[in-house]
Design a protein around this motif. Sequence first.
Motif, PDB file in Angstrom:
ATOM      1  N   ASP A 100       0.855  -1.362   0.073  1.00 50.63           N
ATOM      2  CA  ASP A 100       0.149  -0.113  -0.137  1.00 50.63           C
ATOM      3  C   ASP A 100       0.969   1.426  -0.151  1.00 50.63           C
ATOM      4  OD1 ASP A 100      -2.333  -1.311  -0.073  1.00 50.63           O
ATOM      5  OD2 ASP A 100      -3.082  -0.658   1.806  1.00 50.63           O
ATOM      6  N   PHE A 101       2.250   1.028   0.618  1.00 51.79           N
ATOM      7  CA  PHE A 101       2.921   2.671   0.744  1.00 51.79           C
ATOM      8  C   PHE A 101       4.142   2.268   0.093  1.00 51.79           C
ATOM      9  CE2 PHE A 101      -0.143   2.478   4.583  1.00 51.79           C
ATOM     10  CZ  PHE A 101      -0.994   3.542   4.246  1.00 51.79           C
ATOM     11  N   GLU A 102       4.628   1.567  -0.472  1.00 44.71           N
ATOM     12  CA  GLU A 102       5.960   1.474  -1.209  1.00 44.71           C
ATOM     13  C   GLU A 102       6.234   2.729  -2.007  1.00 44.71           C
ATOM     14  OE1 GLU A 102       8.880  -1.771  -3.109  1.00 44.71           O
ATOM     15  OE2 GLU A 102       6.850  -1.993  -3.445  1.00 44.71           O
ATOM     16  N   GLY A 103       5.540   3.205  -2.699  1.00 44.27           N
ATOM     17  CA  GLY A 103       5.865   4.338  -3.533  1.00 44.27           C
ATOM     18  C   GLY A 103       5.463   5.804  -2.734  1.00 44.27           C
ATOM     19  N   PHE A 104       5.112   5.749  -1.421  1.00 41.31           N
ATOM     20  CA  PHE A 104       4.812   6.861  -0.776  1.00 41.31           C
ATOM     21  C   PHE A 104       5.889   7.431   0.130  1.00 41.31           C
ATOM     22  CE2 PHE A 104       2.188   8.922   3.001  1.00 41.31           C
ATOM     23  CZ  PHE A 104       1.746   9.783   2.030  1.00 41.31           C
ATOM     24  N   SER A 105       6.503   8.406  -0.446  1.00 38.45           N
ATOM     25  CA  SER A 105       7.848   9.029   0.118  1.00 38.45           C
ATOM     26  C   SER A 105       7.971   9.250   1.602  1.00 38.45           C
ATOM     27  CB  SER A 105       8.400  10.140  -0.814  1.00 38.45           C
ATOM     28  OG  SER A 105       7.560  11.160  -0.715  1.00 38.45           O
ATOM     29  N   PRO A 106       6.703   9.762   2.097  1.00 40.48           N
ATOM     30  CA  PRO A 106       6.852  10.367   3.820  1.00 40.48           C
ATOM     31  C   PRO A 106       6.819   8.989   4.595  1.00 40.48           C
ATOM     32  CG  PRO A 106       5.264  11.604   2.404  1.00 40.48           C
ATOM     33  CD  PRO A 106       5.536  10.536   1.526  1.00 40.48           C
ATOM     34  N   PHE A 107       6.317   7.843   4.188  1.00 38.56           N
ATOM     35  CA  PHE A 107       6.128   6.671   5.048  1.00 38.56           C
ATOM     36  C   PHE A 107       7.562   6.130   4.802  1.00 38.56           C
ATOM     37  CE2 PHE A 107       1.577   5.524   5.852  1.00 38.56           C
ATOM     38  CZ  PHE A 107       1.663   6.099   7.108  1.00 38.56           C
ATOM     39  N   MET A 108       8.020   6.100   3.696  1.00 33.12           N
ATOM     40  CA  MET A 108       9.289   5.424   3.148  1.00 33.12           C
ATOM     41  C   MET A 108      10.465   5.827   3.839  1.00 33.12           C
ATOM     42  SD  MET A 108       8.687   2.601   1.666  1.00 33.12           S
ATOM     43  CE  MET A 108       7.212   2.429   2.787  1.00 33.12           C
TER      44      MET A 108
END
Length: 226
Positions: free
Chosen positions: A133-141
């Motif tokens: 769900d978040f692999e491309g979401f820079s803040p979480f990464m």
Amino acid sequence: MRDEFNYVRALLYVYPQADKLAESVREGAKVRAYLSFKNPRDTLGIMESIAADMEYADRILCWKEQLERALAYCSEEELFLLEYKYFRRKSKLGGRSVTCSERSYFRKQRAVLERIARRLSRRGCTEEAFFRDFEGFSPFMAVLKAIGNGAERRVVERRKGRLSFGDQKSLSSEGAGDLRPRSTKKAIAATAMTPKTSAAISRAESPAEGPASGSSSGVGATVSVR
């Protein structure tokens, strides 16, 4: 260093500002939509990027809801431990402190983290689902990378004071690890500053250094939020 619970740590650190983060992602997507006529990219690419951000915003709130359900089963002591280490909301901490030894404190922190992870996993919120769900979401990464590099202090605001621990020898009786209110200056100094997630994420990204039933899988596009 990789740890199977790092994704849970990332969720906990972001949790206090999850609503604001989701709203910021949505607003950013809307602004790009309004200004799309100035973007040299092809129309389809712009639409896909905007749609991806809107979906990320929905996922943030969906995972927040599942985390809150897991937190609902926590004891008063567990909630305090989470507040102190991850949430750092001064209004929630109050004038409380830990009366256990330092070793016991870290053991308790690990235990509550594992319990939260198990509750999330039963709801389908696993590590695999998180990355889907978040692999491309820079803040979480960025937060996850900071945690993996042992730089968790860059994710949240620094505390005003350090937690004071009780004398380990005097805490051998049952219940010695309980949390008890204190009104001393030391207890007040142990409270935390309200975290500023946006600034923390920026520090985490600095070069200096399952999903819920209603959520969908990752779209694979890199989010434009930085």
